[in-house]
Design a protein around this motif. Sequence first.
Motif, mmCIF file in Angstrom:
data_model
loop_
_atom_site.group_PDB
_atom_site.id
_atom_site.type_symbol
_atom_site.label_atom_id
_atom_site.label_comp_id
_atom_site.label_asym_id
_atom_site.label_seq_id
_atom_site.Cartn_x
_atom_site.Cartn_y
_atom_site.Cartn_z
ATOM 1 N N GLN A 457 0.840 -1.204 0.000
ATOM 2 C CA GLN A 457 0.000 0.000 0.000
ATOM 3 C C GLN A 457 0.870 1.248 0.000
ATOM 4 O O GLN A 457 2.005 1.227 0.480
ATOM 5 C CB GLN A 457 -0.884 0.030 1.253
ATOM 6 N N VAL A 458 0.266 2.335 -0.533
ATOM 7 C CA VAL A 458 0.981 3.614 -0.483
ATOM 8 C C VAL A 458 0.810 4.167 0.932
ATOM 9 O O VAL A 458 -0.310 4.267 1.436
ATOM 10 C CB VAL A 458 0.406 4.595 -1.527
ATOM 11 N N GLU A 459 1.913 4.495 1.559
ATOM 12 C CA GLU A 459 1.886 5.061 2.916
ATOM 13 C C GLU A 459 1.614 6.568 2.823
ATOM 14 O O GLU A 459 0.731 7.076 3.477
ATOM 15 C CB GLU A 459 3.249 4.784 3.560
ATOM 16 N N VAL A 461 2.522 10.452 0.242
ATOM 17 C CA VAL A 461 3.145 11.114 -0.910
ATOM 18 C C VAL A 461 4.406 11.813 -0.449
ATOM 19 O O VAL A 461 4.422 12.423 0.624
ATOM 20 C CB VAL A 461 2.168 12.182 -1.476
ATOM 21 N N VAL A 467 6.352 8.381 -4.086
ATOM 22 C CA VAL A 467 5.555 8.042 -2.902
ATOM 23 C C VAL A 467 6.332 7.038 -2.061
ATOM 24 O O VAL A 467 7.283 6.420 -2.535
ATOM 25 C CB VAL A 467 4.181 7.403 -3.283
ATOM 26 N N GLY A 469 5.955 3.479 0.041
ATOM 27 C CA GLY A 469 5.050 2.328 0.139
ATOM 28 C C GLY A 469 5.399 1.452 1.329
ATOM 29 O O GLY A 469 6.494 1.554 1.897
ATOM 30 N N LEU A 489 0.146 1.334 -9.470
ATOM 31 C CA LEU A 489 -0.726 1.760 -8.383
ATOM 32 C C LEU A 489 -2.167 1.458 -8.780
ATOM 33 O O LEU A 489 -2.504 1.459 -9.975
ATOM 34 C CB LEU A 489 -0.581 3.275 -8.132
ATOM 35 N N LYS A 506 9.819 -0.354 4.578
ATOM 36 C CA LYS A 506 9.151 0.598 3.684
ATOM 37 C C LYS A 506 10.089 0.898 2.522
ATOM 38 O O LYS A 506 11.293 0.647 2.589
ATOM 39 C CB LYS A 506 8.795 1.886 4.445
ATOM 40 N N LYS A 508 10.696 3.419 -1.380
ATOM 41 C CA LYS A 508 10.355 4.603 -2.152
ATOM 42 C C LYS A 508 10.027 4.188 -3.576
ATOM 43 O O LYS A 508 10.698 3.311 -4.139
ATOM 44 C CB LYS A 508 11.569 5.533 -2.129
ATOM 45 N N THR A 519 -5.234 11.299 -7.431
ATOM 46 C CA THR A 519 -4.499 10.386 -6.553
ATOM 47 C C THR A 519 -3.893 11.182 -5.401
ATOM 48 O O THR A 519 -3.960 10.795 -4.243
ATOM 49 C CB THR A 519 -3.367 9.694 -7.342
ATOM 50 N N LEU A 523 -4.592 10.654 -1.449
ATOM 51 C CA LEU A 523 -3.546 10.300 -0.502
ATOM 52 C C LEU A 523 -3.342 11.390 0.553
ATOM 53 O O LEU A 523 -3.080 11.099 1.710
ATOM 54 C CB LEU A 523 -2.236 10.036 -1.244
ATOM 55 N N ILE A 555 -0.384 -1.089 -4.242
ATOM 56 C CA ILE A 555 0.749 -1.162 -5.169
ATOM 57 C C ILE A 555 0.854 -2.625 -5.582
ATOM 58 O O ILE A 555 0.924 -3.494 -4.704
ATOM 59 C CB ILE A 555 2.055 -0.800 -4.433
#
Length: 573
Positions: A457-459, A461, A467, A469, A489, A506, A508, A519, A523, A555
């Motif tokens: 998942q996107v954590e 921006v 972003v 993740g 995504l 995590k 990048k 998006t 976010l 993601i």
Amino acid sequence: AAPRVLNVNVGVLGHIDSGKTALARALSTTGSTAAFDRAPQSRARGITLDLGFSCLRTALPPQLGPGPGELQFTLVDCPGHASLIRTIIGGAQIIDLMMLVIDVTKGMQTQSAECLVIGQIACQKMVVVLNKIDLLPEGKRQSAIEKMTKKMQKTLENTKFCGCPIVAVAAKPGGPEAPDSENPLGVSELIEVLKSQAYLPSRDPSGHFLMAVDHCFSIKGQGTVMTGTILSGSVSLGDNVEIPALKVTKKVKSMQMFHTPVTYAMQGDRVGICVTQFDPKLLERGLICTPESLHTIHAAIISLKKIQYFRGALQTKAKFHITVGHETVMGRVMFFSPAPADFNEEIQENVFDFEKDYLYQEEYLSKDANSSEENKENDQAEVQLPRQQWALLEFEKPVTCPKLCLVIGSKLDTDIHANTCRLAFHGVLLQGMEDKNYMETFLPKLKVYKLKHKEGQVERVMDDYSVIGRSLFKKETNIQIFVGLKVKLSTGEDGIIDGGFGQSGKFKIRIPDGLKPDTKTLLTVASKKKTRAGKGDATKEDESSKNDSAQPVTISLLFKRYVFDTQKKMIQS
């Protein structure tokens, strides 16, 4: 010149106690050495333990060519004991015509069904014999026979033996204890049917000599005689033959076919071969061949088909009893199919293409594999099945066999009283691996891949083009090996993994075309809620995380990895 003798091998198969041996005895006129329950343990138990051979000679029927001559049926009496199915499979490779013996009072039984399966794999023609009609009361005999005949016709409807002759006999009226003066019923009619079914089997004297020896004994002053059936090629007086299991080569000193000396024999013939200075105890049964023509292999690639009567799925990593040539060993399987784009490609007979990519399968793909209840509704879409499937077999101990040969996989450890077919698949050996270290030397050439799909998942921006993740990797994963792989995504953007971020797994992601405004909004709202919730009390936290998880941006990372690639490289198209 002696009148020509055409030899046709007739397999006598059937359930235990259906009266196969009695039938072979009633039919035959000349016994061959291995004939009629000669093994002492077999006599004691009253059952055939090994392939017995005997023969029957009759005038050549007109459909087999002009002129005088004899038709010789070699009756291969195959054991019916469930645990001895290995022997039957050994015998099935040399059978031109099959006689399936059914006890008329019992009908189809487990082993009759298994014999039918073996027949379909290994044989072109069949005659069904309903035996023991003397047990039916005379008044009702005819109607009982007709009833069973109809039943058998129904059973054979969907096999390649549909419409085959069905003959009723009593091979030994009164049973085993009755005096031999009782004449068998229907046997001369059966001989006529056999004659009508006889055909010129396609025999090929070219190719390597290979013979299945079923009996080995010494004759004083002569040497050791090996009797058996020639599976391929031919043999002449003075030839060298190898006994591959013992790595010994011997010269053919003399040969006989049914008590007549000969100088030459070819595929399909029953022959006795005499060699000197060889202890018969070393080879009761097995193969002899042109020197060096067989290979001893530790693993193999086969093309295969599932046997329709086998219940249950064929799973990768499962163990089966695998019959290759004349040996049966335990082996582990791994199934694979063409890559999805090649599902409809023409079937490649007898060759395996190492240039192509293949898709790893957890189980053999078949129609019945996914008919579990919940699939019934969405089963409207036809399951796409490939035209051809393969398996990698890894044997528990090496086997010696011809280069291209029949392979049968079975579950012989299934309870023999369970009424179920234990033969699971059959196929053709396409490529054997002779090197003991095939894992290192050979398997890397086999391009079987697995499709891998990871989701995270996107954590949050970072900026318009990147972003952060989470949840795609475990904490301990070395993210470096994933750097440069493409991801997508759930909002549609393409990204590239740029490297790790902090310690907790995590990472990048770089978005070369930039984030879409929507998006970004999505976010930013999500992360704002989080920070807001942090200041307030606990209840707010709960609500906001609910909304948050309602629409996270996911993601996905897709790649393929070759099963036998030692570097475990990840490949994206």
